[in-house]
Design an enzyme around this catalytic site. Structure first.
Site, short mmCIF file in Angstrom:
data_model
loop_
_atom_site.label_atom_id
_atom_site.label_comp_id
_atom_site.label_asym_id
_atom_site.label_seq_id
_atom_site.Cartn_x
_atom_site.Cartn_y
_atom_site.Cartn_z
N ILE A 148 1.04 -1.32 -0.12
CA ILE A 148 -0.09 -0.02 0.05
C ILE A 148 0.87 1.24 -0.16
O ILE A 148 0.28 2.37 -0.18
CB ILE A 148 -0.86 0.22 1.22
CG1 ILE A 148 -0.19 0.07 2.44
CG2 ILE A 148 -2.22 -0.92 1.20
CD1 ILE A 148 -0.97 0.64 3.63
N ASP A 149 2.37 1.23 0.34
CA ASP A 149 3.07 2.37 0.46
C ASP A 149 3.58 3.06 -0.86
O ASP A 149 3.92 3.92 -0.87
CB ASP A 149 4.28 2.07 1.20
CG ASP A 149 3.98 1.26 2.55
OD1 ASP A 149 2.85 1.57 2.86
OD2 ASP A 149 4.74 0.47 3.27
N HIS A 294 -4.44 0.27 10.30
CA HIS A 294 -4.49 -0.99 9.33
C HIS A 294 -6.09 -1.02 8.61
O HIS A 294 -6.17 -1.94 7.39
CB HIS A 294 -4.55 -2.53 10.07
CG HIS A 294 -2.98 -2.55 10.62
ND1 HIS A 294 -2.53 -1.98 11.72
CD2 HIS A 294 -2.14 -3.33 9.98
CE1 HIS A 294 -1.33 -2.34 11.93
NE2 HIS A 294 -1.03 -2.84 10.91
O1 F6P Z 1 4.21 -1.83 4.49
C1 F6P Z 1 2.99 -1.71 4.52
C2 F6P Z 1 2.58 -1.11 5.91
O2 F6P Z 1 1.15 -1.07 6.13
C3 F6P Z 1 3.33 0.22 6.43
O3 F6P Z 1 2.54 1.29 5.76
C4 F6P Z 1 3.23 0.31 7.84
O4 F6P Z 1 4.35 1.03 8.32
C5 F6P Z 1 3.52 -1.32 8.27
O5 F6P Z 1 3.05 -1.96 6.98
C6 F6P Z 1 2.78 -1.80 9.28
O6 F6P Z 1 3.06 -3.02 9.72
P1 F6P Z 1 2.29 -4.06 10.75
O7 F6P Z 1 1.15 -4.53 9.79
O8 F6P Z 1 3.33 -5.03 11.00
O9 F6P Z 1 1.97 -3.01 11.77
#
Ligand code: F6P
Length: 370
Positions: A148-149, A294
């Protein structure tokens, strides 16, 4: 990089690694359909990312298994951003954890399942592992960029980004009405890691007044100047969008936690609250903070992500069947192309400061806090 066609591939595997992104199921579905219908291949799904390849958790993927999954968020195979086979946590007899290279187990399990070539759908962490499997062991892999980034340099856009952008924009739209009614400052913290794509584009689409991104360190006084300027013009509310990786000039990003056994150990988060508190203190205007979290990764993919995912999934199988291993499929608008994996994971794609989007934002009066 490409080491030639491996003739007569009969069975392929599909693995999803790293954080999920809306559109993964579209990739899986298209890949399975092309593999089964067009090439008459057998497909094995590897469950729970690289952990499934290490621990041999697999299942058959046929046309029946991918029926109805196009609009579904998440991944039907499960995923994790832990379990790197080159750095895998193994519990010792004394209860301590030691990180070991267990990549041989990957080779054994591929062999055990008769998997001759592998599609790895992932972000930079998973694609680095894919690249290592190819470089070190010549495992025939093809990568599909997912996050998504939107921070992978070798593709114009990753699938998942468009859906996250829609979710973040909708959140800003909703914050707008309540901000206006209550004469408040609303701060929205969005994801994106070290790149500001979600914040920038959602901020533009949602009509934010201030957008803070990692690429442009901010001065909180400048942020407050913008808010005061709006007040002076009779606008009694403001919308501030903050990327989780945003940081003040001369300061650091806010780290929420460190996950030792993850590909990407740093979890960002918390800058929204820091900014919100400072704004309230400096302006005296009531400020509320929302952390979207999320929600940005969940839900049904947009039509764009469904189509991009399907195109990439189909292209990945075609690439495997052409023997073009060690590559990643990518979007080179308007075409689907491919690049060597090593090149694909080499550089992060961040918001270019000279981009027309940043320029336009400034010209229409959006502050980047600098
Ligand atoms: O890389 C996708 C992402 O959603 C980032 O935007 C965010 O920093 C990270 O993953 C969050 O990771 P996790 O689901 O382990 O908290």
């Amino acid at each position: 990089m490409t080491r030639g066609r491996r003739k007569g591939i009969k069975k392929i595997g599909i693995l999803t690694g790293g954080g999920d992104a809306p559109g993964i199921n579209a990739v899986i579905r298209a890949a399975v359909k092309v593999a089964v219908r067009h090439y008459r291949l057998k497909v094995i799904g590897i469950e729970q990312g690289f952990g499934g390849l290490i621990e041999n958790r697999t299942r058959k993927l046929g046309l029946k298994e991918v029926r109805g999954i196009l609009p579904r968020g998440g991944t039907i195979l499960g995923t994790t951003n832990r379990d790197n086979p080159f750095h895998y946590p193994v519990r010792q007899a004394d209860g301590t954890i030691e990180f070991q290279d267990v990549s041989q187990r990957v080779l054994e399990n591929l062999h055990r399942n008769g998997i001759e070539a592998l599609i790895i759908i992932g972000g930079d962490g998973s694609l680095k592992i894919a690249s290592q499997l190819w470089e070190r062991y010549s495992v025939p892999v093809v990568g599909v960029p997912k996050t998504i980034d939107n921070d992978l340099s070798a593709t114009d856009q990753t699938f998942g980004f468009d859906t996250a952008l829609s979710t973040a924009t909708e959140a800003i739209d909703k914050l707008h009405t309540t901000a206006e009614s209550h004469y408040r400052i609303m701060v929205l913290e969005v994801m994106g890691r070290y790149a500001g794509w979600i914040a920038l584009q959602a901020g533009l689409a949602g009509g934010a007044d201030v957008i803070l991104i990692p690429e442009i360190p901010f001065d909180i006084n400048k942020v407050c100047d913008k808010i005061r300027e709006r007040s002076a013009e009779g606008k009694q509310f403001s919308i501030v969008v903050v990327a989780e990786g945003a940081k003040p000039i001369g300061g650091e990003m806010v780290v929420k936690k460190v996950v030792q056994d993850s590909f990407e150990q740093i979890r960002l988060g918390g800058i929204g609250n820091v900014v919100g508190e400072q704004i309230e203190k400096l302006t005296g205007i009531e400020t509320r903070v929302t952390v979207l979290g999320h929600l940005q990764r969940g839900g049904s993919p947009t039509p764009f992500d469904r189509i991009l995912g399907s195109r990439l999934g189909a292209a990945a199988v075609n690439l495997l069947m052409e023997g073009r291993f060690g590559e990643m499929v990518c979007l080179r608008t308007p075409h689907i192309a491919s690049v060597p994996l090593a090149e694909a994971v080499g550089e992060m794609r961040r918001v270019p400061l000279g981009s027309d989007m940043v320029r336009m934002a400034r010209q229409i009066g959006i502050s980047f806090g600098n």
